[in-house]
Design an enzyme around this catalytic site. Sequence first.
Site, PDB file in Angstrom:
ATOM      1  N   GLU A  32       0.853  -1.198   0.000  1.00 23.83           N
ATOM      2  CA  GLU A  32       0.000   0.000   0.000  1.00 23.83           C
ATOM      3  C   GLU A  32       0.880   1.236   0.000  1.00 23.83           C
ATOM      4  OE1 GLU A  32      -3.353   0.950  -0.247  1.00 23.83           O
ATOM      5  OE2 GLU A  32      -2.311   2.876  -0.199  1.00 23.83           O
ATOM      6  N   THR A 143      -5.662  -1.581  -7.330  1.00 23.11           N
ATOM      7  CA  THR A 143      -5.208  -0.203  -7.118  1.00 23.11           C
ATOM      8  C   THR A 143      -6.324   0.836  -7.197  1.00 23.11           C
ATOM      9  OG1 THR A 143      -4.519  -0.246  -9.430  1.00 23.11           O
ATOM     10  CG2 THR A 143      -2.806  -0.596  -7.790  1.00 23.11           C
ATOM     11  N   GLY A 180     -22.700  17.273 -10.924  1.00 20.16           N
ATOM     12  CA  GLY A 180     -22.953  15.843 -10.905  1.00 20.16           C
ATOM     13  C   GLY A 180     -23.905  15.461  -9.789  1.00 20.16           C
ATOM     14  N   ALA A 181     -25.104  15.004 -10.177  1.00 18.33           N
ATOM     15  CA  ALA A 181     -26.093  14.589  -9.170  1.00 18.33           C
ATOM     16  C   ALA A 181     -26.149  13.069  -9.096  1.00 18.33           C
ATOM     17  CB  ALA A 181     -27.462  15.184  -9.504  1.00 18.33           C
ATOM     18  N   HIS A 321     -18.316  -3.299  -1.906  1.00 18.33           N
ATOM     19  CA  HIS A 321     -18.672  -4.718  -1.726  1.00 18.33           C
ATOM     20  C   HIS A 321     -18.426  -5.524  -2.995  1.00 18.33           C
ATOM     21  CE1 HIS A 321     -22.204  -2.160  -2.407  1.00 18.33           C
ATOM     22  NE2 HIS A 321     -22.734  -3.139  -3.107  1.00 18.33           N
ATOM     23  N   HIS A 444     -44.288  -7.409  12.414  1.00 18.25           N
ATOM     24  CA  HIS A 444     -45.031  -6.151  12.429  1.00 18.25           C
ATOM     25  C   HIS A 444     -44.753  -5.424  13.738  1.00 18.25           C
ATOM     26  CE1 HIS A 444     -48.256  -3.280  11.852  1.00 18.25           C
ATOM     27  NE2 HIS A 444     -48.657  -3.525  13.085  1.00 18.25           N
TER      28      HIS A 444
HETATM   29  P1  FAD Z   1      -9.499   1.468  -3.442  1.00 18.54           P
HETATM   30  O1  FAD Z   1     -10.367   1.471  -2.267  1.00 18.54           O
HETATM   31  O2  FAD Z   1      -9.442   2.707  -4.264  1.00 18.54           O
HETATM   32  O3  FAD Z   1      -8.045   1.091  -2.937  1.00 18.54           O
HETATM   33  C1  FAD Z   1      -6.942   1.100  -3.790  1.00 18.54           C
HETATM   34  C2  FAD Z   1      -5.684   1.253  -2.961  1.00 18.54           C
HETATM   35  O4  FAD Z   1      -4.568   0.988  -3.786  1.00 18.54           O
HETATM   36  C3  FAD Z   1      -5.481   2.657  -2.401  1.00 18.54           C
HETATM   37  O5  FAD Z   1      -5.259   2.607  -1.013  1.00 18.54           O
HETATM   38  C4  FAD Z   1      -4.245   3.166  -3.140  1.00 18.54           C
HETATM   39  O6  FAD Z   1      -3.455   4.032  -2.345  1.00 18.54           O
HETATM   40  C5  FAD Z   1      -3.525   1.874  -3.425  1.00 18.54           C
HETATM   41  N1  FAD Z   1      -2.595   1.947  -4.567  1.00 18.54           N
HETATM   42  C6  FAD Z   1      -2.849   2.398  -5.820  1.00 18.54           C
HETATM   43  N2  FAD Z   1      -1.782   2.235  -6.603  1.00 18.54           N
HETATM   44  C7  FAD Z   1      -0.818   1.668  -5.835  1.00 18.54           C
HETATM   45  C8  FAD Z   1       0.501   1.234  -6.078  1.00 18.54           C
HETATM   46  N3  FAD Z   1       1.050   1.306  -7.306  1.00 18.54           N
HETATM   47  N4  FAD Z   1       1.193   0.703  -5.055  1.00 18.54           N
HETATM   48  C9  FAD Z   1       0.644   0.590  -3.820  1.00 18.54           C
HETATM   49  N5  FAD Z   1      -0.605   0.969  -3.542  1.00 18.54           N
HETATM   50  C10 FAD Z   1      -1.334   1.489  -4.533  1.00 18.54           C
HETATM   51  N6  FAD Z   1     -18.738   2.242  -2.273  1.00 18.54           N
HETATM   52  C11 FAD Z   1     -19.681   1.544  -1.604  1.00 18.54           C
HETATM   53  O7  FAD Z   1     -19.837   0.351  -1.858  1.00 18.54           O
HETATM   54  N7  FAD Z   1     -20.463   2.139  -0.656  1.00 18.54           N
HETATM   55  C12 FAD Z   1     -20.356   3.455  -0.346  1.00 18.54           C
HETATM   56  O8  FAD Z   1     -21.072   3.959   0.511  1.00 18.54           O
HETATM   57  C13 FAD Z   1     -19.373   4.225  -1.031  1.00 18.54           C
HETATM   58  N8  FAD Z   1     -19.206   5.524  -0.754  1.00 18.54           N
HETATM   59  C14 FAD Z   1     -18.233   6.230  -1.390  1.00 18.54           C
HETATM   60  C15 FAD Z   1     -18.081   7.583  -1.090  1.00 18.54           C
HETATM   61  C16 FAD Z   1     -17.106   8.332  -1.711  1.00 18.54           C
HETATM   62  C17 FAD Z   1     -16.955   9.791  -1.363  1.00 18.54           C
HETATM   63  C18 FAD Z   1     -16.231   7.708  -2.651  1.00 18.54           C
HETATM   64  C19 FAD Z   1     -15.139   8.484  -3.315  1.00 18.54           C
HETATM   65  C20 FAD Z   1     -16.381   6.373  -2.965  1.00 18.54           C
HETATM   66  C21 FAD Z   1     -17.387   5.619  -2.347  1.00 18.54           C
HETATM   67  N9  FAD Z   1     -17.570   4.262  -2.653  1.00 18.54           N
HETATM   68  C22 FAD Z   1     -18.566   3.562  -1.997  1.00 18.54           C
HETATM   69  C23 FAD Z   1     -16.747   3.562  -3.645  1.00 18.54           C
HETATM   70  C24 FAD Z   1     -15.666   2.718  -2.959  1.00 18.54           C
HETATM   71  O9  FAD Z   1     -14.881   3.540  -2.129  1.00 18.54           O
HETATM   72  C25 FAD Z   1     -14.799   2.026  -3.995  1.00 18.54           C
HETATM   73  O10 FAD Z   1     -15.620   1.314  -4.896  1.00 18.54           O
HETATM   74  C26 FAD Z   1     -13.831   1.057  -3.327  1.00 18.54           C
HETATM   75  O11 FAD Z   1     -13.000   1.714  -2.424  1.00 18.54           O
HETATM   76  C27 FAD Z   1     -12.985   0.341  -4.389  1.00 18.54           C
HETATM   77  O12 FAD Z   1     -12.137  -0.544  -3.734  1.00 18.54           O
HETATM   78  P2  FAD Z   1     -10.757  -1.021  -4.384  1.00 18.54           P
HETATM   79  O13 FAD Z   1     -10.192  -1.987  -3.411  1.00 18.54           O
HETATM   80  O14 FAD Z   1     -10.974  -1.431  -5.778  1.00 18.54           O
HETATM   81  O15 FAD Z   1      -9.852   0.296  -4.456  1.00 18.54           O
END
Ligand code: FAD
Length: 465
Positions: A32, A143, A180-181, A321, A444
């Site tokens: 990470e 990532t 963006g809504a 999820h 209920h």
């Molecule tokens: P990420 O969570 O983006 O994690 C990727 C990680 O990889 C990061 O920590 C990054 O630093 C690391 N990384 C990247 N490149 C490298 C590298 N080369 N070397 C080492 N580390 C690296 N989803 C929901 O399901 N419910 C919600 O309520 C929800 N609310 C959200 C609210 C907001 C404001 C935002 C922005 C997103 C929300 N999401 C929600 C979406 C959700 O956060 C993402 O879908 C989810 O985090 C994706 O998970 P991931 O593991 O694919 O990547």
Amino acid sequence: MQYNLAIIGSGPGGYVAAIRAAQLGQTVALIEKYSTLGGTCLNVGCIPSKSLLDSSEHFFNAQHTFAEHGIKTGTLEVDFTQMITRKNTVIKKINDGLHYLMKKNKITVYNGLGSFVDKNTIKITKADATEESITADNIIIATGSKPTVLPFIPIDKKRIITSTEALSLNEIPKNLIIIGAGVIGVELGSVFARIGAKITFVEFADSMIATMDKTMGKELQKAMKKDFSANFYLNHKVTKVENFGNEVLVTAESNGQTVELKGDYCLVCIGRKPFTDGLNLESLGIVLNKGQIPVDEKTLQTSIPNIYAIGDVIRGAMLAHKASEEGVLVAEIIAGQKPHINYNLIPNVIYTWPEVASVGQTEEQLKEKGINYKLGSFPFKALGRAIASGDEDGLVKVLADKITDEILGVHIIGARAADMISEAVSAMEFRASSEDIIRTSHAHPTYTEAFREACMATDNKAIHI
Ligand code: FAD
């Protein structure tokens, strides 16, 4: 060091894959680039936004609904600094929990930027610029993503901001313009509107939360107009955003007409894009498709068989999820199991109030595919539990196959929709009919009775309407 599995990225995709693989006996390295684990979801996404949504909702209720319940309050005031501090404490608590889980499962965590040297070797560049290399039989790229930006919108992170800055502001915006809504825009808009900001949405599509069933967008717009007097410029294309110090000016066009909107902050929430910077994928011959890493539909293998990709960095819904499901799937595939994901049944939730939640197909999709369906709808204003709590906005909409009665889609806008949708997901996983739900006893008074009533309504036999 040599591992069975190395994972790049510790979001809900990466860390969940790490734990599942460790459970299955693999030696696992998790890389990470930041010092905290949990990725976007924990640090600048799901968790901080829900923390602020809950805090702001308490304030809104104290201001607007307590009196009706017979609760008198004195003068109410928002301590915004404390709200942000609490949000940071929540993140820290969960981050500590993740570190504990890594230790418990004997997962080695490397802090640094992971970059491919070859298909089995990753170079890790740490914050102090020192480097270390590890090798692994299999590698998962997790990532994630980062906010989409447009060339004519200069994100200065001060007045023209993305969701990341919005979650750590020093003050409550007075007049917030949200471009963006979609999900993130309406959630963060709700946070600030509840604690006093005037909010205005500028949206290119003809409805808010445009990817969901159209009824949901219409109902949510009604609720946001009623609760926040929110302004909507739907069908509007933003052409310019300018920062004049303490004021921003957003210019948008619709049908040849130009509108100029002034505010003190502009929040840009136009989506997110996959993040692959620094991975050195080119050296492996992995070619991106619209920024996404192409993967095999079933196994999530990239064009290099021992390298997999999951979560926001590949196709599909950008949801925590979904990323976690894929993390588990790949860990199990590597261990020789044959798991599968039903992508049609990944629920979508928006944590506004009323909440919005859906699973399966929208009415628009069924129409487009020419599928014969029947529709049952039940409003919360006819539900005893909702009347008792005072949360009468919204409805449950059930779409079932006209001939077989199988439930094809469930769309809920209302109190506790986020939790209620799980019943629909489980039912649909077992290919339930609306009759199956009707014949299942629902306690209920609960909100879940509205789902049962909506199933009844597909055959015109709802009891309470
Ligand atoms: P990420 O969570 O983006 O994690 C990727 C990680 O990889 C990061 O920590 C990054 O630093 C690391 N990384 C990247 N490149 C490298 C590298 N080369 N070397 C080492 N580390 C690296 N989803 C929901 O399901 N419910 C919600 O309520 C929800 N609310 C959200 C609210 C907001 C404001 C935002 C922005 C997103 C929300 N999401 C929600 C979406 C959700 O956060 C993402 O879908 C989810 O985090 C994706 O998970 P991931 O593991 O694919 O990547």
